[in-house]
Design a protein around this motif. Sequence first.
Motif, PDB file in Angstrom:
ATOM      1  N   UNK A   1       0.919  -1.099   0.082  1.00  0.00           N
ATOM      2  CA  UNK A   1       0.081   0.049   0.029  1.00  0.00           C
ATOM      3  C   UNK A   1       0.878   1.259  -0.142  1.00  0.00           C
ATOM      4  N   UNK A   2       0.346   2.375  -0.489  1.00  0.00           N
ATOM      5  CA  UNK A   2       1.066   3.659  -0.686  1.00  0.00           C
ATOM      6  C   UNK A   2       1.308   4.358   0.654  1.00  0.00           C
ATOM      7  N   UNK A   3       0.375   4.342   1.649  1.00  0.00           N
ATOM      8  CA  UNK A   3       0.207   5.024   2.624  1.00  0.00           C
ATOM      9  C   UNK A   3      -0.174   4.320   3.804  1.00  0.00           C
ATOM     10  N   UNK A   4       0.964   3.923   4.898  1.00  0.00           N
ATOM     11  CA  UNK A   4       0.606   3.067   5.974  1.00  0.00           C
ATOM     12  C   UNK A   4      -0.178   3.873   6.865  1.00  0.00           C
TER      13      UNK A   4
ATOM     14  N   UNK B   1      -6.910  15.107   3.870  1.00  0.00           N
ATOM     15  CA  UNK B   1      -5.770  13.900   3.950  1.00  0.00           C
ATOM     16  C   UNK B   1      -6.492  12.981   2.807  1.00  0.00           C
ATOM     17  N   UNK B   2      -7.728  12.720   2.422  1.00  0.00           N
ATOM     18  CA  UNK B   2      -8.073  11.832   1.526  1.00  0.00           C
ATOM     19  C   UNK B   2      -7.529  12.334   0.155  1.00  0.00           C
ATOM     20  N   UNK B   3      -7.602  13.734  -0.061  1.00  0.00           N
ATOM     21  CA  UNK B   3      -6.963  14.281  -1.312  1.00  0.00           C
ATOM     22  C   UNK B   3      -5.406  14.342  -1.365  1.00  0.00           C
ATOM     23  N   UNK B   4      -4.937  14.055  -0.402  1.00  0.00           N
ATOM     24  CA  UNK B   4      -3.398  13.678  -0.542  1.00  0.00           C
ATOM     25  C   UNK B   4      -3.069  12.316  -0.516  1.00  0.00           C
ATOM     26  N   UNK B   5      -4.145  11.290  -0.388  1.00  0.00           N
ATOM     27  CA  UNK B   5      -3.653   9.902  -0.842  1.00  0.00           C
ATOM     28  C   UNK B   5      -3.427   9.333  -2.118  1.00  0.00           C
ATOM     29  N   UNK B   6      -2.732   8.483  -2.251  1.00  0.00           N
ATOM     30  CA  UNK B   6      -2.506   7.903  -3.889  1.00  0.00           C
ATOM     31  C   UNK B   6      -2.652   6.412  -3.693  1.00  0.00           C
ATOM     32  N   UNK B   7      -2.972   5.791  -4.570  1.00  0.00           N
ATOM     33  CA  UNK B   7      -3.190   4.442  -4.798  1.00  0.00           C
ATOM     34  C   UNK B   7      -2.423   3.817  -6.050  1.00  0.00           C
TER      35      UNK B   7
ATOM     36  N   UNK C   1      -2.857   5.420   7.859  1.00  0.00           N
ATOM     37  CA  UNK C   1      -4.069   6.129   7.559  1.00  0.00           C
ATOM     38  C   UNK C   1      -5.146   5.098   7.603  1.00  0.00           C
ATOM     39  N   UNK C   2      -6.261   5.408   8.044  1.00  0.00           N
ATOM     40  CA  UNK C   2      -7.318   4.467   8.403  1.00  0.00           C
ATOM     41  C   UNK C   2      -8.149   3.939   7.092  1.00  0.00           C
ATOM     42  N   UNK C   3      -7.734   4.661   5.931  1.00  0.00           N
ATOM     43  CA  UNK C   3      -8.474   4.616   4.714  1.00  0.00           C
ATOM     44  C   UNK C   3      -8.075   3.441   3.917  1.00  0.00           C
ATOM     45  N   UNK C   4      -8.539   2.425   3.642  1.00  0.00           N
ATOM     46  CA  UNK C   4      -7.866   1.431   2.570  1.00  0.00           C
ATOM     47  C   UNK C   4      -7.738   1.869   1.396  1.00  0.00           C
ATOM     48  N   UNK C   5      -6.476   1.888   0.871  1.00  0.00           N
ATOM     49  CA  UNK C   5      -5.722   2.045  -0.317  1.00  0.00           C
ATOM     50  C   UNK C   5      -5.909   0.985  -1.467  1.00  0.00           C
ATOM     51  N   UNK C   6      -6.135  -0.259  -0.971  1.00  0.00           N
ATOM     52  CA  UNK C   6      -6.116  -1.419  -1.500  1.00  0.00           C
ATOM     53  C   UNK C   6      -7.754  -2.104  -1.488  1.00  0.00           C
ATOM     54  N   UNK C   7      -8.343  -2.244  -2.393  1.00  0.00           N
ATOM     55  CA  UNK C   7      -9.612  -3.001  -2.777  1.00  0.00           C
ATOM     56  C   UNK C   7      -9.600  -4.341  -2.555  1.00  0.00           C
ATOM     57  N   UNK C   8     -10.289  -4.938  -1.684  1.00  0.00           N
ATOM     58  CA  UNK C   8     -10.291  -6.506  -1.544  1.00  0.00           C
ATOM     59  C   UNK C   8     -11.733  -7.161  -1.906  1.00  0.00           C
ATOM     60  N   UNK C   9     -11.877  -8.308  -2.528  1.00  0.00           N
ATOM     61  CA  UNK C   9     -13.203  -8.613  -2.569  1.00  0.00           C
ATOM     62  C   UNK C   9     -13.130 -10.249  -2.881  1.00  0.00           C
ATOM     63  N   UNK C  10     -14.078 -10.925  -2.525  1.00  0.00           N
ATOM     64  CA  UNK C  10     -14.165 -12.237  -2.788  1.00  0.00           C
ATOM     65  C   UNK C  10     -15.395 -12.795  -4.092  1.00  0.00           C
ATOM     66  N   UNK C  11     -15.685 -11.520  -4.941  1.00  0.00           N
ATOM     67  CA  UNK C  11     -16.643 -11.905  -6.010  1.00  0.00           C
ATOM     68  C   UNK C  11     -15.782 -11.885  -7.113  1.00  0.00           C
ATOM     69  N   UNK C  12     -15.866 -12.781  -8.179  1.00  0.00           N
ATOM     70  CA  UNK C  12     -15.097 -12.837  -9.154  1.00  0.00           C
ATOM     71  C   UNK C  12     -15.811 -12.028 -10.372  1.00  0.00           C
ATOM     72  N   UNK C  13     -17.078 -11.531 -10.228  1.00  0.00           N
ATOM     73  CA  UNK C  13     -17.612 -10.371 -11.108  1.00  0.00           C
ATOM     74  C   UNK C  13     -16.854  -9.148 -10.867  1.00  0.00           C
ATOM     75  N   UNK C  14     -16.660  -8.821  -9.618  1.00  0.00           N
ATOM     76  CA  UNK C  14     -16.256  -7.564  -9.217  1.00  0.00           C
ATOM     77  C   UNK C  14     -14.791  -7.430  -9.550  1.00  0.00           C
ATOM     78  N   UNK C  15     -13.841  -8.374  -9.412  1.00  0.00           N
ATOM     79  CA  UNK C  15     -12.663  -8.555 -10.056  1.00  0.00           C
ATOM     80  C   UNK C  15     -12.516  -8.462 -11.619  1.00  0.00           C
TER      81      UNK C  15
END
Length: 531
Positions: A246-249, A462-468, A251-265
């Motif tokens: 992840x880009x930023x450690x 803070x949200x505007x400063x984040x990068x993914x 922060x409370x906001x997730x910068x990597x999305x996780x899912x268990x649905x194949x259609x979403x991926x």
Amino acid sequence: MFFKKRKKKEDSKSDDTHEEKSPAELLQRDLTCNIKRIKEEVGYSSDVIVREFSIGYNEQIPSAIVFIDGLVEASIINDSLLKLLLEEPNIERYFKEWNPIQLLQTKVVALDDVKIVLDWETLFQSLVDGETIVLVDGYPQALSGSARGGEQRAIEEPQTQVSIRGPKDGFTESIRTNTALLRRRIKNTDFRMETKKLGKATQTDVSILYINGIAKDKIVQEVRDRISGIDVGSILESGNIEELIEDETFTTFPTVYHTERPDVVAANLLEGRVAILVDGTPFALVVPALFIQFFQSPDDYYTRFDISSGLRFLRIMIFFISLIAPSSYIAATTFHQEMIPTQLAFSIAAQREVVPFPSFVEAVIMEVTFEILREAGVRMPRAVGQAVSIVGALVIGQAAVQAGLVSPAMIIIVSLTAIASFATPSFSIAISARVIRFALMVCAAAFGFYGIFLGLIIMVVHLCSLRSFGVPYMSPLSPLDFQGLRDTFIRAPFWSLDRRPALINEDNVKRQGRNQSPHPPTEEEENQDET
């Protein structure tokens, strides 16, 4: 610089592996010595099966197969390997003309992905990967073939991302099953998959998936570099990788999305994102991730755009309710009583007449209590977990009101906040709201609504400063992209979403042809059809 240094270090390691192997690392000719070495290396583990037998009838050649019980399919070994080796009557005739190992590889063994193994490192890596090893006495070589199998969890409906309409299959713990689920959806030769082994002790398979020509080369290379830079002892779940890439450690906001649905991926891959699958977990990682992405649900793209737009806007409102509901109550009752309607203010004052604590302490007590009940409900067995959380909330809330510790209004506020946090579609963004909620409560207790607005401004900055992975986290809101706004707070009709996100894909942004909107036939066309 970190990844460049890491890459140089890996290049030096790879150069060492191309050096000529010492005799101690190569297999021996004596079958007995090879079997003894295998048993010693695995510590005589009971699940490592060594089956010794002889090939041929007249000139019997001692041989053996080695595999790990539970990682292979016994029927495949019996039908595609043992029967062919034991029941071939004239196999020894060819040994004078052929190398037995090459003969077995090309003419006899019916396993998949059959390879010749020369050194011990490759042999043991193949063994722990679930492959079957064939050894022949008198030859310093071995065969490895794929007969992988064993007990695996069947494909089931996802538990964390429930969808009313849409596919009901979800990822499992098998990485090959997961890649097959994606291959069924994306039947394209440009679908690329790169697999590496991470973790010195676990040697976990990690696959990087993207669509060539759609995914931006810069993002794909960045994912490769970050994955290659991982040098840890074990990888047991995709969450281990998420923290390392992840880009930023902080922060409370997730910068990597996780899912268990194949259609979403699959949908994210078709937009130009990159997916990361880890063997042993049903959760896939998708990068780059955007803030608005965590409020999107699979249902949004399977139902009408007007219904899904209203529901998505409702989810965003729910998120802010879960953020500011307790802090707004604290600010209103402590500093800004004039903003409360008179009748309601008298009612709240009468309720708080017997409460010995200020609103802030009252809110903290109830929020902490509810967090305890929530964790208890999650950790306890499923049969009693929900009952404990619901009954605990009712009993403790009623008892707290009767004891004069909290007011009934605070019970309503905390209950509304809890329901709002449960209605957030992504669990990771809901956790962020739970953490920030306490910070906003402190701001409200100190400065009232001014403190709440100050806290929200700091959060937005803070949200505007984040990068993914180099992509702005608040895109397409910041920087503003009018084309991307069609799929943010609302979901425009499917026929109008003709372009992919510009910041994720700059070259191949066209998603579908123009003039895809449905239109009824004109009177002239109807008359022509009748004639």
